[in-house]
Design a protein around this motif. Structure first.
Motif, short mmCIF file in Angstrom:
data_model
loop_
_atom_site.label_atom_id
_atom_site.label_comp_id
_atom_site.label_asym_id
_atom_site.label_seq_id
_atom_site.Cartn_x
_atom_site.Cartn_y
_atom_site.Cartn_z
N ASP A 172 0.78 -1.16 -0.06
CA ASP A 172 0.08 -0.10 -0.25
C ASP A 172 0.59 1.85 -0.37
O ASP A 172 -0.14 2.47 0.32
CB ASP A 172 -0.85 0.01 1.67
N HIS B 86 3.03 2.41 -2.73
CA HIS B 86 3.38 3.13 -3.74
C HIS B 86 2.20 4.50 -4.11
O HIS B 86 1.14 4.52 -3.43
CB HIS B 86 3.91 1.87 -4.93
N PRO B 87 2.74 4.87 -4.80
CA PRO B 87 2.04 5.95 -5.57
C PRO B 87 1.24 5.69 -6.54
O PRO B 87 0.81 4.78 -7.47
CB PRO B 87 2.63 7.43 -5.57
N SER B 88 0.08 6.02 -6.25
CA SER B 88 -0.86 5.35 -7.35
C SER B 88 -0.55 5.94 -9.25
O SER B 88 -1.39 5.16 -10.10
CB SER B 88 -2.35 6.22 -7.27
N TRP B 89 -0.19 6.90 -8.97
CA TRP B 89 0.69 7.31 -10.60
C TRP B 89 1.48 6.14 -11.39
O TRP B 89 1.87 6.34 -12.25
CB TRP B 89 0.88 8.85 -10.53
N ALA C 83 -4.15 -3.74 -7.80
CA ALA C 83 -3.53 -3.78 -6.99
C ALA C 83 -3.71 -5.37 -6.30
O ALA C 83 -2.30 -6.03 -5.82
CB ALA C 83 -5.22 -3.48 -5.55
#
Length: 255
Positions: free
Chosen positions: A169, A171-174, A180
């Protein structure tokens, strides 16, 4: 006599007014902020607000406001005596991204020796928080998609090492394009096997394998990767052994 309620301003008109105001004010503010950064870079660490103000011919209030904003966003820092300013960590990150620091000579010798023993591309990357910095890319086997490798952490073996370090959880979403559940499967494989790999995702018929390089505190600082035809990626044992041996030699040189 009662006051009349002013007529409502249509939403489109409000938006147009906001855009017009943005166009009128923002370019000058941006140019002034960039001018402040350039002034600090030219004068060097310790330059005072007064010197910046005089160099740029800006109003004192504007100069102080810009300095405070740039310090708040870590583009500048105050010197220990609080009398001057210096370039901050954000600009250092930009500098490393544009012109990465070359590995020391001893590290390059280890990398070149590995390149001579493996008929494939050998690459060194460094890690900066949540980013990959391409440090020493094999000139004879250049990366096929360096921009994707830098931007999408889940598309390459080098990126998957960092994803595993950041946690499921963290890591950055970009930075990822997969759901997931797929990211979790990738990081589980890296944790279990001790290396990262991908096959055919960046370029059909080709893949890569990467091992971690850690400092004395077991923090991931770099990754050593080999890119090669996919049939070789499917049987990684000998390649992984060679990478790990080289990574052990590189660790004290890159920490």
């Amino acid at each position: 006599m009662t006051e009349s309620t002013p007529p409502a301003v249509p939403e489109a008109t409000r938006k147009r007014g906001a855009v017009d105001g943005l166009r009128a004010r923002q370019p000058a503010a941006v140019h002034s902020a960039l001018g402040v950064l350039e002034s600090v870079a030219q004068h060097g660490a310790g330059v005072s607000a007064r010197e910046i103000c005089e160099a740029l011919d800006l109003p004192r209030a504007t100069t102080y406001r810009l300095l405070n904003l740039l310090v708040q966003d870590e583009y500048l820092v105050r010197t220990p005596d609080l009398r001057g300013f210096a370039l901050g960590s954000k600009l250092e990150q930009f500098g490393r991204a544009v012109m990465p620091t070359a590995p020391p000579r001893a590290a390059r010798e280890i990398i070149n020796e590995l390149r001579g023993s493996i008929r494939a591309g050998v690459h060194l990357v460094r890690y900066d928080a949540t980013h990959i910095v391409l440090s020493d890319i094999d000139p004879d086997f250049p990366l096929s998609h360096p921009e994707r490798i830098s931007r999408e952490l889940d598309c390459s073996a080098m990126g998957r090492l960092l994803l595993t370090e950041l946690g499921h959880d963290g890591h950055p979403s970009w930075a990822v394009v997969r759901p997931a559940s797929s990211i979790h499967a990738i990081t589980e494989h890296v944790t279990r096997s001790g290396y990262a790999m991908q096959n055919g995702e960046l370029q059909p018929g080709h893949g890569c394998i990467a091992v971690a390089i850690r400092d004395d505190h077991d923090v991931l600082v770099a990754g050593l990767a080999v890119s090669m035809p996919g049939v070789r990626v499917e049987n990684p044992a000998k390649i992984v052994d060679s990478l790990r041996e080289a990574a052990q030699g590189l660790a004290p040189l890159l920490s």
